[in-house]
Motif scaffolding. Structure first.
Motif, short mmCIF file in Angstrom:
data_model
loop_
_atom_site.label_atom_id
_atom_site.label_comp_id
_atom_site.label_asym_id
_atom_site.label_seq_id
_atom_site.Cartn_x
_atom_site.Cartn_y
_atom_site.Cartn_z
N VAL A 59 54.26 -35.30 -109.46
CA VAL A 59 55.05 -36.53 -109.58
C VAL A 59 56.47 -36.30 -109.09
CG1 VAL A 59 55.94 -38.24 -111.21
CG2 VAL A 59 53.63 -37.34 -111.49
N ASN A 60 57.00 -35.10 -109.30
CA ASN A 60 58.38 -34.81 -108.91
C ASN A 60 58.58 -34.93 -107.40
OD1 ASN A 60 59.24 -34.33 -111.54
ND2 ASN A 60 58.66 -32.15 -111.45
N THR A 61 57.55 -34.56 -106.64
CA THR A 61 57.64 -34.68 -105.19
C THR A 61 57.82 -36.13 -104.78
OG1 THR A 61 56.25 -32.72 -104.84
CG2 THR A 61 56.46 -34.26 -102.99
N TRP A 62 57.02 -37.00 -105.36
CA TRP A 62 57.10 -38.43 -105.03
C TRP A 62 58.38 -39.05 -105.56
CZ3 TRP A 62 54.23 -40.09 -101.31
CH2 TRP A 62 52.99 -39.49 -101.05
N LYS A 63 58.85 -38.57 -106.71
CA LYS A 63 60.13 -39.07 -107.23
C LYS A 63 61.27 -38.71 -106.28
CE LYS A 63 59.34 -39.22 -112.23
NZ LYS A 63 59.73 -38.65 -113.55
N PHE A 64 61.23 -37.49 -105.76
CA PHE A 64 62.28 -37.04 -104.85
C PHE A 64 62.24 -37.81 -103.54
CE2 PHE A 64 64.38 -33.67 -102.19
CZ PHE A 64 65.59 -33.72 -102.84
N GLY A 66 60.92 -40.75 -103.25
CA GLY A 66 61.27 -42.13 -103.63
C GLY A 66 62.78 -42.31 -103.70
N ALA A 67 63.48 -41.30 -104.24
CA ALA A 67 64.94 -41.37 -104.29
C ALA A 67 65.52 -41.42 -102.88
CB ALA A 67 65.49 -40.16 -105.05
N GLY A 68 64.92 -40.64 -101.97
CA GLY A 68 65.37 -40.68 -100.58
C GLY A 68 65.08 -42.02 -99.93
N PHE A 69 63.93 -42.60 -100.28
CA PHE A 69 63.57 -43.92 -99.75
C PHE A 69 64.58 -44.97 -100.21
CE2 PHE A 69 61.23 -47.96 -100.14
CZ PHE A 69 60.84 -48.13 -98.82
N ILE A 70 64.97 -44.90 -101.48
CA ILE A 70 65.97 -45.84 -102.00
C ILE A 70 67.30 -45.64 -101.28
CG2 ILE A 70 67.34 -46.44 -104.04
CD1 ILE A 70 64.86 -45.81 -105.73
N GLY A 71 67.65 -44.38 -101.01
CA GLY A 71 68.87 -44.10 -100.26
C GLY A 71 68.83 -44.70 -98.87
N THR A 72 67.66 -44.62 -98.23
CA THR A 72 67.48 -45.21 -96.90
C THR A 72 67.65 -46.72 -96.95
OG1 THR A 72 66.01 -43.45 -96.13
CG2 THR A 72 65.84 -45.57 -95.02
N ILE A 73 67.03 -47.35 -97.95
CA ILE A 73 67.11 -48.81 -98.09
C ILE A 73 68.54 -49.25 -98.38
CG2 ILE A 73 66.35 -50.80 -99.43
CD1 ILE A 73 64.24 -49.60 -97.55
N ALA A 225 63.26 -34.96 -97.36
CA ALA A 225 62.09 -34.28 -96.80
C ALA A 225 62.45 -32.87 -96.35
CB ALA A 225 61.52 -35.09 -95.64
N LYS A 226 63.63 -32.73 -95.75
CA LYS A 226 64.08 -31.40 -95.31
C LYS A 226 64.26 -30.46 -96.50
CE LYS A 226 66.94 -30.68 -92.08
NZ LYS A 226 68.17 -30.61 -91.26
N VAL A 238 54.59 -32.66 -95.05
CA VAL A 238 55.73 -33.45 -95.53
C VAL A 238 56.21 -34.40 -94.45
CG1 VAL A 238 58.14 -33.35 -96.26
CG2 VAL A 238 56.48 -31.76 -97.24
N TYR A 239 56.39 -33.89 -93.24
CA TYR A 239 56.89 -34.75 -92.17
C TYR A 239 55.86 -35.80 -91.75
CZ TYR A 239 61.09 -31.93 -91.59
OH TYR A 239 62.30 -31.32 -91.79
N LEU A 240 54.57 -35.47 -91.89
CA LEU A 240 53.54 -36.47 -91.60
C LEU A 240 53.60 -37.63 -92.59
CD1 LEU A 240 50.37 -34.38 -90.63
CD2 LEU A 240 51.68 -35.94 -89.16
N ILE A 241 53.77 -37.31 -93.85
CA ILE A 241 53.85 -38.36 -94.89
C ILE A 241 55.11 -39.20 -94.68
CG2 ILE A 241 54.15 -38.78 -97.35
CD1 ILE A 241 51.33 -37.97 -96.59
N VAL A 242 56.23 -38.56 -94.41
CA VAL A 242 57.49 -39.29 -94.20
C VAL A 242 57.39 -40.17 -92.96
CG1 VAL A 242 59.94 -39.03 -93.63
CG2 VAL A 242 58.92 -37.63 -95.43
#
Length: 271
Positions: A59-64, A66-73, A225-226, A238-242
Motif C-alpha cells: 500500500v505504501n508504494t501506491w500511497k507514494f 498517489g502523493a506524486g500524482f496529487i503533486g502533478t495535478i 517514481a525515481k 515502476v516506469y511502465l506503471i507511471v
C-alpha cells in the motif's frame, strides 16, 4: 469523420478505402509482432519475475505514487489557471494598436514558444537564488510551465478572436460600444466558445511539462517514481506503471476535448 478531418481531407473512394484497410492491417500485424518480440525479450531477461513486481503489492508504494500524482495535478491546475490569464494578457498585447506594445508581446510570445520549458525551469532554479530570491520547488515548476503555456494560449486566443465574424464587431461598434465593451460583451464570449476544446487540449502539454519537476526535486509523480527506483531494483516496472498513468490521464483529457468539440460544433484549433 471529425470537423477537422473533413476540413483537411477529402472523403476516400473505394480504392483508397481498400488501400487504407490493407495498410492498417499490415501495420497492426507489424506492431503486434513487435510487441510480442519485446515481451519475449523482457521475459528472457527476467523482467516479469515476481521480485520486480512485489513492491506494487504494498500500500505504501501506491500511497507514494498517489502523493506524486496529487503533486502533478496541483502543479498542472495552478499552471493552467495562470496560463489562462497570462495568455489573455499576451493576446491583447499582440493585437494592440500601440506598436511598441504589439512588438514586445510578439517578441515574448515567439521567444517563449521557441524555447524548451526545461530551460525556463533551470533558469528559475539557478538564477533567482543568485539575487537572494528563494523559491519553493513548487513555483520553480509552476511559473516556467505556465509561462510557456501562456505564450501558446495567446496564439490560441488570437486565432479565436480572428474566427469571430467581422460583422459582429462592426455591429457592436455601430451601437456605440467602446473597444473594451466590444471585446467584453461581444468578441470574448464567442471566442471562448470557439477555443474551449483547444484550451482543454493544451492541458495535456501542461501535464507532460510538469514531469520536468524532477530537475528541482519537486515531488510530482515522475520524481516519486525515481525515488522508488532508487530504493528498489524495479526500474522497468515502476516506469511502465507511471507511463500508463500518464497515458490514461492525457487520453482522458484528449477525449474530453473532442467531446467538447463535438458538443460545440467547432474545430480544435492548432496554434
Amino acid at each position: 469523420m471529425t470537423p477537422t478531418e473533413a476540413a483537411l481531407f477529402e472523403a476516400a473512394g473505394p480504392r483508397a478505402r481498400r488501400r487504407i484497410l490493407i495498410g492498417t492491417i499490415a501495420t497492426s500485424l507489424v506492431f503486434a509482432a513487435l510487441v510480442v518480440w519485446l515481451l519475449m525479450r523482457l521475459d528472457a531477461n527476467g523482467q516479469f519475475d515476481p521480485q520486480y513486481w512485489d513492491l506494487f503489492a504494498s500500500v505504501n508504494t501506491w500511497k507514494f505514487l498517489g502523493a506524486g500524482f496529487i503533486g502533478t495535478i496541483r502543479a498542472s491546475l495552478s499552471a493552467g489557471v495562470i496560463a489562462l490569464v497570462g495568455g489573455l494578457v499576451l493576446m491583447f498585447g499582440r493585437i494592440s494598436g500601440i506598436a511598441p506594445v504589439r512588438w514586445l508581446a510578439t517578441a515574448v510570445i515567439e521567444f517563449v514558444r521557441g524555447t524548451p520549458t526545461l530551460l525556463f525551469i533551470y533558469f528559475f532554479f539557478l538564477v533567482p537564488s543568485q539575487f537572494g530570491i528563494h523559491m519553493s520547488t513548487y513555483w520553480m515548476v509552476v511559473i516556467p510551465v505556465s509561462f510557456y503555456a501562456s505564450a501558446v494560449l495567446a496564439e490560441v486566443y488570437r486565432a479565436g478572436v480572428q474566427a469571430v465574424p467581422a460583422g459582429q464587431r462592426e455591429a457592436a461598434e455601430s451601437l456605440g460600444l467602446g473597444r473594451w465593451q466590444v471585446y467584453s460583451s461581444v468578441i470574448l464570449p464567442q471566442m471562448f466558445r470557439i477555443i474551449v476544446p483547444t484550451m482543454v487540449t493544451q492541458l495535456v502539454v501542461v501535464v507532460k511539462d510538469t514531469t520536468f519537476g524532477y530537475v528541482v526535486t519537486y515531488p510530482e509523480m515522475m520524481q516519486n517514481a525515481k525515488v522508488i527506483v532508487a530504493n528498489s531494483t524495479s526500474m522497468l516496472p515502476v516506469y511502465l506503471i507511471v507511463a500508463l498513468i500518464y497515458i490514461l490521464v492525457n487520453y482522458a483529457i484528449s477525449r474530453f476535448a473532442r467531446w467538447l468539440s463535438s458538443r460545440s460544433d467547432v474545430k480544435i484549433l492548432v496554434a
